[in-house]
Design an enzyme around this catalytic site. Structure first.
Site, PDB file in Angstrom:
ATOM      1  N   SER A   1       0.848  -1.188   0.000  1.00  0.00           N
ATOM      2  CA  SER A   1       0.000   0.000   0.000  1.00  0.00           C
ATOM      3  C   SER A   1       0.889   1.247   0.000  1.00  0.00           C
ATOM      4  O   SER A   1       1.696   1.418  -0.909  1.00  0.00           O
ATOM      5  CB  SER A   1      -0.958  -0.039   1.184  1.00  0.00           C
ATOM      6  OG  SER A   1      -1.998   0.909   1.024  1.00  0.00           O
TER       7      SER A   1
ATOM      8  N   HIS B   1      -7.081  -5.581  -1.854  1.00  0.00           N
ATOM      9  CA  HIS B   1      -5.890  -4.882  -1.366  1.00  0.00           C
ATOM     10  C   HIS B   1      -5.028  -5.808  -0.515  1.00  0.00           C
ATOM     11  O   HIS B   1      -3.845  -5.547  -0.317  1.00  0.00           O
ATOM     12  CB  HIS B   1      -6.341  -3.663  -0.555  1.00  0.00           C
ATOM     13  CG  HIS B   1      -5.310  -2.588  -0.420  1.00  0.00           C
ATOM     14  ND1 HIS B   1      -4.696  -1.997  -1.509  1.00  0.00           N
ATOM     15  CD2 HIS B   1      -4.785  -1.978   0.670  1.00  0.00           C
ATOM     16  CE1 HIS B   1      -3.853  -1.078  -1.082  1.00  0.00           C
ATOM     17  NE2 HIS B   1      -3.874  -1.048   0.233  1.00  0.00           N
TER      18      HIS B   1
ATOM     19  N   ASP C   1      -8.496  -5.064  -6.232  1.00  0.00           N
ATOM     20  CA  ASP C   1      -8.106  -3.885  -5.470  1.00  0.00           C
ATOM     21  C   ASP C   1      -8.592  -2.645  -6.213  1.00  0.00           C
ATOM     22  O   ASP C   1      -8.019  -2.258  -7.228  1.00  0.00           O
ATOM     23  CB  ASP C   1      -6.582  -3.853  -5.301  1.00  0.00           C
ATOM     24  CG  ASP C   1      -6.110  -2.756  -4.368  1.00  0.00           C
ATOM     25  OD1 ASP C   1      -6.922  -1.880  -4.006  1.00  0.00           O
ATOM     26  OD2 ASP C   1      -4.925  -2.773  -3.990  1.00  0.00           O
TER      27      ASP C   1
END
Length: 699
Positions: free
Chosen positions: A551, A668, A636
């Site tokens: 991320s 994600h 995602d």
């Protein structure tokens, strides 16, 4: 989507009227008979751990209900079963052994029965059973299933979370095209996290007579809003008043572009007697979440952020005097953010969990004096709050080297009540975790966790990994992850460097807020300071250091790839932002992009935004010179998989060794057991290839 369709579900929510539909069939996933080899901590050990769920105390305070789940790699799924023990941890007994998990279990009927969610024909429904596990019965039959439930204190009403239809389909617009799959979109927020937004959750209240649900009604009927809020909101978004006459719920009553730009949620009070709804936090502009009535019914507490659009703002603990309407910020003089709250049964103080100085202790705050005191601390992260009485609290605790177990806290004394993973932990040698204070370029000291292999020998040299945290504002505390497991990395022969760089909670609001609009700035200097500080140690192989992260950690890896001046020999980036310009227009949460980046890239008069986009990792690809592994999930929608594909393509076109691992069925995170193991294998194979000279020679 300017005129969403909201479909009523009251008829579908009616219970099965005495029938007892069978639960899903299949194998019971239980604790494996896995035995570690040579006391080594491996990914197989990680998968074998039992995952303990939050404890629930019986009304009389004598029993504790909790869950334990195990994963089956072969079946590629997990299962949670229920257990009960005495409040002192004795006489633990298993209550269920079914192929369908029993989630969200709570005591009802004064502790005589237990309610939980379990599947019926593949759909999660509300069940009840006797306290000894007998007499199981499904009491809801909701089309599409339920996402949570909360019984009123008197047990006569229950609120259910269930989805209702949102937005028009092609068939709605053109009935003569029933097989058309196109989505007609005319506003933002058409996708979120890992789904196209075709449904939103609503709260339904029904009457419960102990045997079935009746008179189930959507208390937000015809409203195109979420309650709870996706993607993370759950039953903690609801609170019944002690007299069972009122329900407080959390909602962000916005749609489309307005929703995409704002984090302003509110607490709404629904009165069962007259079916009216009142906004309790009108004028408070940030996230308002986690409502909780005091046991005496005089006060409502909740977590509140101040600024609209800032999802990582300080979570303040607010109270509302229900008689006078006075609102009070209890933490106005306390410079940290709170993660969870629970009232002390005496109604005079509130327990809360908050990251502080690299760990996550339990605190208590007086509602009269605002004095904060420590309830439980140490080199751990505490999770969940379940008060038994005014002096005793149940909680869970974990660290980087220990998964969750349930503990009792009383008068500063801490007693571990469960030992789900004690035997397995005793059969392996875990890495050592050491706190190190690292000087930063601006004259501060940064708390950094360093993990050493269990057989660490200071006379030898070891490859190292810089761990880059996501969020970007998520604490690097004593977290235990079933994928980004830092102890597993250390057990694989690496020294792991995990800095609490700028932009992380637990070190005051200024430290936390600094990263906004400065993605390529001080926090990156902090990372390099940590690496340079550790390189001075003789046991660090300075020629074989890698950087890994997901991320915002993936963004960090991509950015460092073009700005590391030869410090790193390998990179791994998962679900990271590579092209910030593209990310601004790809993400669904525009509030996040606007707050953190400063605004759109086309606003040439916005200096903060222009600085952010000038520091996009893709602008430094010409300096890339180091092998990189890219991983991403195609579900995602927060950071699209195209970001990872662009990074991989750029590396290959630059002639840099690169590999990519794409998951077509993950978001994600990587959640499925076999995918998780695949990720670990590829992760370590890549790092070993470039960071371990012996391994490199063998390949």
């Amino acid at each position: 989507m300017k005129q969403p369709i909201i479909a009523m579900m009251a008829s579908a929510l009616l219970a099965s009227c005495g029938q007892n539909p069978s639960a899903d069939s299949g194998n019971v996933i239980d604790k494996s008979d896995f035995k570690p080899v040579d006391r080594t901590y491996t990914s197989e050990v990680l998968e074998a751990f039992g995952r303990v769920s939050a404890p629930c105390v019986s009304p009389d305070g004598t029993k504790v209900l909790y869950g334990v789940s195990y994963e089956s790699v072969e079946e590629n799924k997990s299962n949670l079963d229920l257990y009960v023990m005495n409040a002192d941890g004795s006489e633990a007994q298993r209550l269920t052994a079914t192929p369908g998990s029993e989630n969200g279990a709570v005591w009802i009927d004064g502790g005589e029965r237990i309610a939980f969610i379990s599947p019926v024909d593949g759909q999660p429904q509300l069940w009840v059973m006797n306290a000894d596990g007998s007499g199981r019965k499904a009491v809801s039959s909701v089309e599409g299933g339920i996402g949570g439930f909360l019984f009123a204190p008197d047990g006569k009403h229950v609120v259910l979370i269930a989805n209702v239809k949102y937005a028009r389909t092609a068939k709605d617009t053109y009935p003569d095209l029933p097989m058309a799959t196109g989505r007609i979109i005319d506003d933002l927020m058409y996708k979120h996290w890992d789904e196209w937004v075709t449904e939103v959750p609503h709260p339904f209240i029904g009457k419960f007579d102990g045997d079935r649900l009746t008179d189930v009604a959507d208390i937000m009927a015809d409203e195109p809003y979420e309650a709870p809020m996706k993607p993370f909101g759950g039953i903690e978004s609801f609170a019944w008043s002690p007299d069972s006459k009122k329900l407080v719920y959390v909602s962000r009553k916005k749609t489309g572009m307005e929703y995409a730009l704002s984090t302003n949620s509110d607490l709404y009070l629904y009165d069962l007697d007259n079916s009216t709804t009142t906004n309790l936090t009108d004028g408070m502009e940030g996230y308002d979440t986690q409502p909780a009535f005091s046991p005496d019914g005089t006060t409502l507490a909740w977590l509140s952020m101040e600024h609209d659009g800032y999802e990582s703002d300080k979570n303040r603990i607010f109270t509302l005097d229900l008689a006078t309407g006075k609102k009070t910020d209890l933490t106005i003089d306390w410079d940290y953010t709170a993660d969870a709250i629970a009232w002390n049964p005496d109604s005079k103080s509130i327990y809360f969990i908050a990251p502080k100085d690299g760990v996550t202790p339990i605190f208590s705050i007086s509602t009269a004096t605002r004095e904060v005191s420590v309830v439980a601390e140490g080199q751990y992260d505490y999770e969940s709050l379940a008060p038994i009485d005014s002096t005793t609290l149940l909680t869970m605790r974990h660290s980087m080297v220990e998964p969750n177990e349930i503990l009792a806290v009383k008068g500063g004394e801490i007693k571990q009540l469960t030992n789900v993973n004690t035997a397995l932990l005793s059969s392996i040698d875990m890495p050592k975790v050491v706190k190190r204070m690292v000087p930063t370029t601006d004259g501060k000291l940064m708390t950094t966790w360093v993990l050493y292999p269990a057989d660490f020998d200071s006379t030898k040299t070891y490859p190292a990994l810089l761990y880059c945290q996501g969020g970007p504002q998520s604490a690097v505390s004593q977290f235990f992850s079933y994928r980004w497991n830092l102890a597993l990395m250390a057990a694989h022969g690496y020294i792991v460097i995990a800095p609490n760089r700028r932009g992380l909670p637990g070190f005051g609001t200024e430290w936390n807020a600094q990263i906004s609009k400065d993605y390529g700035g001080q926090n990156m200097k902090d990372y390099l300071s940590a690496v340079d500080d550790m390189k001075r140690e003789s046991y660090i192989d300075s020629e074989h250091i890698g950087a890994v992260g997901a991320s915002y950690g993936g963004f960090s890896v991509y950015w460092l790839a073009g700005n590391h001046d030869g410090r790193f020999a390998a990179f791994v980036a998962h679900a990271g932002i590579f092209n910030t310009d593209a990310q601004y227009l790809e993400t669904e949460e525009m509030w996040f992009a606007n707050w953190d980046l400063g605004g759109p890239f086309w606003d040439k008069s916005n200096a903060a935004a222009q600085r952010s986009f000038a520091n996009s990792p893709h602008r430094f690809v010409d300096k890339w010179d180091t092998p990189i592994l890219v991983t991403h999930g195609e579900y995602d929608f927060r950071i699209l998989a195209s970001q990872g594909m662009m990074a991989f393509n750029a590396a290959k076109l630059r002639g840099i060794p690169a590999e990519m691992l794409i998951f077509p069925d993950e978001n994600h995170w990587i959640l499925k057991p076999q995918n998780s193991i695949l990720w670990q294998r590829v992760f370590f194979r890549w790092l070993d290839r470039w960071l371990k000279p012996d391994a490199e020679q063998k390949q």
